[in-house]
Scaffold this motif. Structure first.
Motif, short mmCIF file in Angstrom:
data_model
loop_
_atom_site.label_atom_id
_atom_site.label_comp_id
_atom_site.label_asym_id
_atom_site.label_seq_id
_atom_site.Cartn_x
_atom_site.Cartn_y
_atom_site.Cartn_z
N LEU A 173 0.83 -1.21 0.00
CA LEU A 173 0.00 0.00 0.00
C LEU A 173 0.87 1.26 0.00
O LEU A 173 0.48 2.29 -0.58
N LYS A 174 2.04 1.17 0.63
CA LYS A 174 3.00 2.29 0.55
C LYS A 174 3.42 2.52 -0.91
O LYS A 174 3.50 3.66 -1.36
N CYS A 175 3.67 1.42 -1.62
CA CYS A 175 4.02 1.53 -3.04
C CYS A 175 2.90 2.24 -3.81
O CYS A 175 3.15 3.09 -4.67
N LYS A 176 1.67 1.85 -3.50
CA LYS A 176 0.51 2.45 -4.17
C LYS A 176 0.46 3.96 -3.88
O LYS A 176 0.29 4.77 -4.80
N ALA A 177 0.63 4.32 -2.62
CA ALA A 177 0.57 5.74 -2.23
C ALA A 177 1.68 6.54 -2.93
O ALA A 177 1.46 7.67 -3.35
N GLU A 178 2.84 5.90 -3.06
CA GLU A 178 3.97 6.60 -3.67
C GLU A 178 4.01 6.45 -5.19
O GLU A 178 4.87 7.04 -5.85
N GLY A 179 3.09 5.61 -5.72
CA GLY A 179 3.11 5.36 -7.16
C GLY A 179 4.38 4.66 -7.63
O GLY A 179 4.86 4.89 -8.73
N LYS A 180 4.95 3.82 -6.76
CA LYS A 180 6.20 3.14 -7.10
C LYS A 180 6.01 1.63 -7.11
O LYS A 180 5.33 1.10 -6.24
N SER A 181 6.63 0.97 -8.05
CA SER A 181 6.60 -0.50 -8.06
C SER A 181 7.83 -1.03 -7.36
O SER A 181 8.95 -0.76 -7.77
N ARG A 182 7.62 -1.73 -6.24
CA ARG A 182 8.73 -2.41 -5.59
C ARG A 182 8.41 -3.89 -5.50
O ARG A 182 7.25 -4.29 -5.56
N THR A 183 9.45 -4.69 -5.34
CA THR A 183 9.27 -6.14 -5.23
C THR A 183 9.33 -6.53 -3.75
O THR A 183 10.32 -6.27 -3.08
N ILE A 184 8.23 -7.11 -3.28
CA ILE A 184 8.10 -7.47 -1.87
C ILE A 184 8.08 -9.00 -1.76
O ILE A 184 7.36 -9.66 -2.48
N LEU A 185 8.88 -9.51 -0.85
CA LEU A 185 8.91 -10.96 -0.60
C LEU A 185 8.58 -11.19 0.86
O LEU A 185 9.13 -10.52 1.73
N PHE A 186 7.65 -12.12 1.13
CA PHE A 186 7.45 -12.47 2.55
C PHE A 186 7.34 -13.97 2.74
O PHE A 186 7.13 -14.72 1.80
N ASN A 187 7.54 -14.37 3.99
CA ASN A 187 7.48 -15.79 4.32
C ASN A 187 6.12 -16.11 4.94
O ASN A 187 5.79 -15.63 6.02
N LEU A 188 5.34 -16.91 4.21
CA LEU A 188 4.07 -17.40 4.75
C LEU A 188 4.42 -18.71 5.46
O LEU A 188 4.43 -19.78 4.87
#
Lengths: 455, 455
Positions: free
Chosen positions: B398-413
């Motif tokens: 959502l931070k990416c959305k607010a900033e209009g930036k595409s970042r790659t996010i990885l998380f461990n489920l």
């Protein structure tokens, strides 16, 4: 003791078509009859309940039915499922047999049911349907359809057999987490439910009653269709991805089954692993012994009549010829809720009648003995339904030991038991009983079978 | 809405070694101290509790520690685990971010815990140990060690925090099905337990107390050792198979994370996904933002002190320097039982201190909001612990959305929530509360930290 033998296909090996056994049968299965006219039903008769694509699959005779790409896309989340060689179990049993199992518990809902829930949701969405109504017993099917509905943006309403609704709040919570609504059956929302409740206010419900309620709701609105998790031809068809993958994986293992074992309730996980191998046999391939394992407390294949009967209690469904205990038969409350159905899939019944498969019935305690042995050897805790297949496979392996023969046994481990821990608690607490059905009730249910002239 | 993007490695890609972050750190972590002498412990001090192979891993400085073949054999049952691109979640969030998740719920016990349970069982078996004693909170670790014990033929005894023992009979049943025995803690079987019960007969227990009981029992017999499911260096080491696979899978995707998110209780699933990427960064690779997500009701990284403390309540363990809330701190009973520990792994604490990672704390309701959104979009129902990582990843997206930036996010489920459905029932029933810890109790627990001269 730690050896793992896993046969894993990459996702290019997800089947591109479903295999249709009808194409290879020596004789066609008897037609489905309209309950009013007693004449074979046509596609239009089924249109209030199902989208036309699924109706056409129900009566299809082509051998290969293409799997739509959006369905394969969803299958990719967990398919191809693994095939394991149960080496640690073999060692515990000290059997010369080779035991393989296909493991369907890797799906997000924990069983084979999403294999058909996904295409059913897809075809309904494609046909403009907004809402699916279904029934569920233990909850494996309801949670699978809830999963598929969430992915395709369909509203899902589930009538859950009341005794399970009360006993299994966690399956219900899973459905609700996926966004589905869940109503205990019999309910006051349908005529069928009200009629039952008028007779007995605290009725525990049955799959037959829940089907009546779901069918009644689905028939009322154009934007609403019905979905069934087993029994019907198109459901069995969708499950053939299991057997097709297993064939490729047995090939990787450089082996081929002498015996295939599956548990049977409505017949879909059994058909899924068996039909592709049986089809190959019917086309001239190697003969395989096929063993259906059913619960002794609901033994449609071993104690039922092969006769036309209704799929539901209120007699809203068409008539199908199947091994049945009678649509009014209520099995006792054993733990494998997915096997508590009065009838058997018409196609499975038909191949039983043709002598292509065997059937055997076991009580639940011995199946849990087998399941616990399996869990400790292989590390996977099976669902109570799957314990029946485990028991069948172990018995075949012990036969090999007694005869001093090595045979290759394949079985379908159709789901994990993580939502069924109360059954294991009862087992370890010595509270699990080998329930018997009421012989008088069975006789009455069979006597009440509808009278159908030879079609 | 059905697109699945899965990156699956074949089993030749199961890592051949564990990655040891100690080899690449700019400064070594502070030594572990003997509680009597306050001097650094040597291997012999730990020998009553652990087999020598694990002790040597605890202090190892080589970058790569070979994974024994029998351990890789067992890993093959479910590894390599899949990496998914969460495209459906991205669409729901309407974010320009790319979200990937590594899914560890595919193991037989349903979480990442078997990654270390299996080698711990293996090394103990190899050292001639007959019995392992451990503690568990919610039961993920206890059931994983029970699984591993069953495969290697070791007796397993689990002290389960009493409140969880009573609330989570299904996890207990899973342990018992695998053949382990499970005792509610505090118990009358140990001096540590008796002392607690003498003060308060109905004590609900805590991980710190259960550790004391397990350590006490393990130290009594030569054939019995202790096993811990998180915190220690060798446990974190074993989890690095997660991150190593994820690196290869991100490579398959032609992508690399800008941000990695993991939930933190003791720190092991977080370390598992993070350490290999952090190591690459420390060796001159790309810089990655790393975010640890912890529960606001047990916030060791964000509110604890970085100080020497005991791992258990009875002060039987060595002293480690870590972010701690004090060994007498008892967190309130929120649902993510796996995150209810007063301390943080020394290695995770150390890299936090070095400024290599960030930490953020969330209350449970917002984490369940995130988990339900994830379940409906991606079809997998996360464990309450994993919901913290989901929430962290969604916030980054959502931070990416607010900033209009595409970042790659990885998380461990790190695990599925099939054994945690009561938490979801509470959530949907509006009964889930954002529990606060007692500020006065925290102050008292911190004031009671042991006095340690600079080592």
């Amino acid at each position: 003791m730690s050896e793992t033998v896993k046969y894993l296909l990459d996702e290019t090996h997800i089947p591109k078509y479903w295999y249709n056994l009808a194409a290879d049968l020596p004789a066609a299965a008897p037609p489905v009859l309209h309950p009013g006219t007693m004449q074979p039903v046509g596609p239009d008769d089924l249109a209030p309940l199902f989208p036309m694509e699924l109706i056409m699959q129900e009566v299809a005779t082509e051998r290969e039915i293409p799997i739509p790409e959006p369905v394969r896309e969803v299958y990719r989340q967990w398919r191809p499922s693994p095939l394991f060689r149960a080496r640690r179990l073999e060692k515990v049993l000290q059997t010369p047999a080779k035991i393989y199992y296909k493991y369907e518990g890797v799906s997000p809902a924990g069983s084979h049911k999403p294999n058909t829930a996904v295409p059913q949701a897809f075809y309904n969405k494609q046909a403009g349907v907004k809402r699916l109504v279904t029934e569920t017993g233990a909850g494996q099917w309801g949670s699978s359809l809830a999963f598929a509905g969430a992915l395709f943006g369909l509203e899902v309403k589930v009538f859950m057999v009341r005794v399970s609704y009360n006993q299994k709040p966690y399956r219900r919570a899973l459905m609700e987490t996926y966004g589905a609504s869940c109503t205990p059956s019999p309910s006051n929302e349908t005529q069928a439910g009200k009629a039952i409740l008028a007779q007995r206010a605290e009725h525990p419900g049955s799959l037959g009653i829940a089907i009546s309620e779901a069918v009644e709701i689905a028939a009322q609105r154009d934007d609403t269709k019905y979905a069934l998790g087993s029994v019907l031809n198109h459901v069995l068809l969708h499950q053939t991805v299991v057997g097709q993958e297993a064939m490729a994986q047995m090939d990787m293992a450089g082996d081929y089954p002498d015996v295939i074992v599956g548990c049977t309730g409505g017949g879909s996980n059994f058909a899924g692993i068996v039909f592709p191998f049986l089809g190959a046999q019917l086309r001239g391939g190697k003969k395989v012994r096929i063993v259906a394992v059913e619960p002794a407390a609901c033994p449609s294949l071993t104690r039922g009549q092969y006769a036309y009967d209704f799929g539901d209690t209120a007699h809203l469904t068409p008539l199908t010829k199947m091994h049945t205990l009678g649509s009014t038969f209520t099995p006792p409350g054993f733990h494998a809720g997915g096997l508590r159905y009065h009838g058997m899939a018409p196609l499975v019944s038909h191949i039983k009648q043709l002598g292509l498969i065997e059937a055997v019935a076991y009580h639940q305690t011995t199946c849990f003995d087998a399941g616990v042995m399996f869990a400790r050897a292989e590390g996977i805790l099976p669902a109570p339904e799957a314990n029946h297949a485990v028991k069948g496979a172990i018995d075949e392996a012990l036969k090999c030991k007694a005869e001093g023969k090595s045979r290759t046994i394949l079985f379908n481990l159709c789901g994990h038991g993580h939502f069924d821990m109360q059954a294991y608690i009862d087992y370890f607490g010595g509270k699990l009983q080998d329930l018997e059905y009421d012989e008088a009730e069975l006789a009455m249910a069979l006597a009440g079978l509808p009278s159908v002239k030879a079609a």
